[in-house]
Enzyme design. Structure first.
Site, PDB file in Angstrom:
ATOM      1  N   ARG A  69       1.408  -1.481   0.066  1.00 56.89           N
ATOM      2  CA  ARG A  69      -0.085   0.091  -0.164  1.00 56.89           C
ATOM      3  C   ARG A  69       0.924   1.346   0.366  1.00 56.89           C
ATOM      4  O   ARG A  69       0.787   2.316   0.298  1.00 56.89           O
ATOM      5  CB  ARG A  69      -0.708  -0.076   1.376  1.00 56.89           C
ATOM      6  CG  ARG A  69      -2.257  -0.657   1.307  1.00 56.89           C
ATOM      7  CD  ARG A  69      -2.658  -0.546   2.430  1.00 56.89           C
ATOM      8  NE  ARG A  69      -4.616  -0.800   2.388  1.00 56.89           N
ATOM      9  CZ  ARG A  69      -4.993  -1.741   2.608  1.00 56.89           C
ATOM     10  NH1 ARG A  69      -5.033  -2.614   2.428  1.00 56.89           N
ATOM     11  NH2 ARG A  69      -6.106  -1.020   2.757  1.00 56.89           N
ATOM     12  N   ARG A 124     -17.451  -4.444  10.724  1.00 57.78           N
ATOM     13  CA  ARG A 124     -16.323  -4.147  11.278  1.00 57.78           C
ATOM     14  C   ARG A 124     -15.866  -3.031  11.497  1.00 57.78           C
ATOM     15  O   ARG A 124     -16.777  -1.672  11.354  1.00 57.78           O
ATOM     16  CB  ARG A 124     -14.524  -3.771   9.681  1.00 57.78           C
ATOM     17  CG  ARG A 124     -13.797  -5.202   9.047  1.00 57.78           C
ATOM     18  CD  ARG A 124     -14.151  -5.734   8.132  1.00 57.78           C
ATOM     19  NE  ARG A 124     -13.203  -3.827   7.977  1.00 57.78           N
ATOM     20  CZ  ARG A 124     -11.951  -3.961   6.873  1.00 57.78           C
ATOM     21  NH1 ARG A 124     -11.474  -4.849   5.965  1.00 57.78           N
ATOM     22  NH2 ARG A 124     -11.757  -2.925   6.980  1.00 57.78           N
TER      23      ARG A 124
END
Ligand code: ADP
Ligand code: ADP
Length: 207
Positions: free
Chosen positions: A90, A152
Site C-alpha cells: 500500500r 467491521r
C-alpha cells in the site's frame, strides 16, 4: 504462471470479493494484510496491539510492521510459487521491500471512483464463520445466516473518509509506480459483482 499477483485498489473496491476467482484460476493462496492484522488484534498479540490504533483511525499501519508480517508469511511452503496479495503493498516502501523478496508478475487494479466507496463500505457485512463478504444492498446474505454477520468497527463513514484520504496520499502513487514498471492491469470495478468477476477472470487468464 510463476511469481505473485497483487490485487490493487481503494478500500471497498472489491479486492476481497474478487480474490476467490483469482485463487480459483491460479491456485495461489490469498494473502490479505487486513485479515492478518485483524487476526493479530483478535488474538491479542504484541503486533496486534501496535496495529490496532492505526486501524481504528483509518490510518495505515507503519511499513516495518507490515513488511515483517509479509516476510514471515512468505516463508511458508504454500507461498513458494507466489501468492495473491490483497491489500498489500500500500506504499512505495512496502513495494520496494516486496521486490527484494519476491517476483511480482502482475498488478490487477480494480478501479472504482470515491463516490461509490462509502456506500460499499458502510453496507459491508462479513460472515465470521466463513470469512465471506456480503453487502446489505449489493450482495444480500441468505436469510439463514444474516443473524450472525458482523460489521467491521472501522467500516463507519468517518473512518472510510480517512481511509480514502490515506489511499490518495500514500497508496495511489504506487499504482503509477507499477504502471511505469509495465505491471498494472486496470479493471473497471463499477459494474455488478458478477460483471467485475468476468473482467478479472479475463485479465488473469491472459497473464
Ligand atoms: P475491499 O477488499 O477492496 O476492501 P470488498 O471486497 O470487501 O472490498 O468489498 C466492499 C463491499 O462492497 C462489500 O460489501 C462487497 O460485497 C461490496 N462489493 C464488492 N464488489 C462490488 C460491486 N462490483 N458492486 C457493488 N458492491 C460490491
Ligand atoms: P480495506 O480494503 O477495506 O481498506 P483492509 O482489510 O485491507 O481494508 O485493511 C484494514 C486496515 O488495516 C487498513 O485501514 C490499515 O489500517 C491496515 N492495513 C491493511 N493492510 C495494510 C498495509 N499493506 N499497509 C498498512 N496498513 C494496512
Amino acid at each position: 504462471m510463476s511469481g505473485s499477483i497483487v490485487l490493487f485498489g481503494p478500500p471497498g473496491a472489491g479486492k476481497g470479493t474478487q480474490a476467490s476467482i483469482i485463487v480459483e484460476i491460479t491456485g495461489k493462496p490469498q494473502v490479505s494484510t487486513g485479515d492478518m492484522l485483524r487476526d493479530a488484534v483478535a488474538r491479542g498479540t504484541n503486533l496486534g496491539a501496535k496495529a490496532q490504533n492505526f486501524m481504528s483511525q483509518g490510518l495505515l499501519v507503519p511499513d516495518e510492521i507490515i513488511i515483517g508480517l509479509i516476510e514471515e508469511r512468505l516463508k511458508s511452503s504454500d507461498a513458494s510459487d507466489g501468492v495473491l496479495f490483497d491489500g498489500f503493498p500500500r506504499t512505495i516502501p512496502q513495494a520496494e521491500a516486496l521486490a527484494d523478496i519476491t517476483n511480482v508478475s502482475a498488478v490487477i487494479s480494480i478501479e472504482v471512483p470515491d463516490e461509490d466507496i462509502i456506500e460499499r463500505i458502510v453496507g459491508r457485512r462479513m460472515d465470521p464463520q466463513t470469512g465471506e463478504i456480503f453487502h446489505i444492498t449489493f450482495r444480500p446474505p441468505p436469510s439463514e445466516i444474516s443473524h450472525r454477520l458482523i460489521q467491521r468497527k472501522d467500516d463507519t463513514e468517518e473512518t472510510v473518509r480517512q481511509r480514502l484520504s490515506s489511499y490518495h496520499k500514500q497508496t495511489k502513487p504506487l499504482g503509477d509506480w507499477y504502471q511505469n514498471l509495465g505491471l498494472l492491469i486496470p479493471v473497471d470495478g463499477t459494474g455488478q459483482i458478477e460483471e467485475v468477476r468476468k473482467s478479472v477472470a479475463i485479465a488473469v487468464s491472459e497473464l
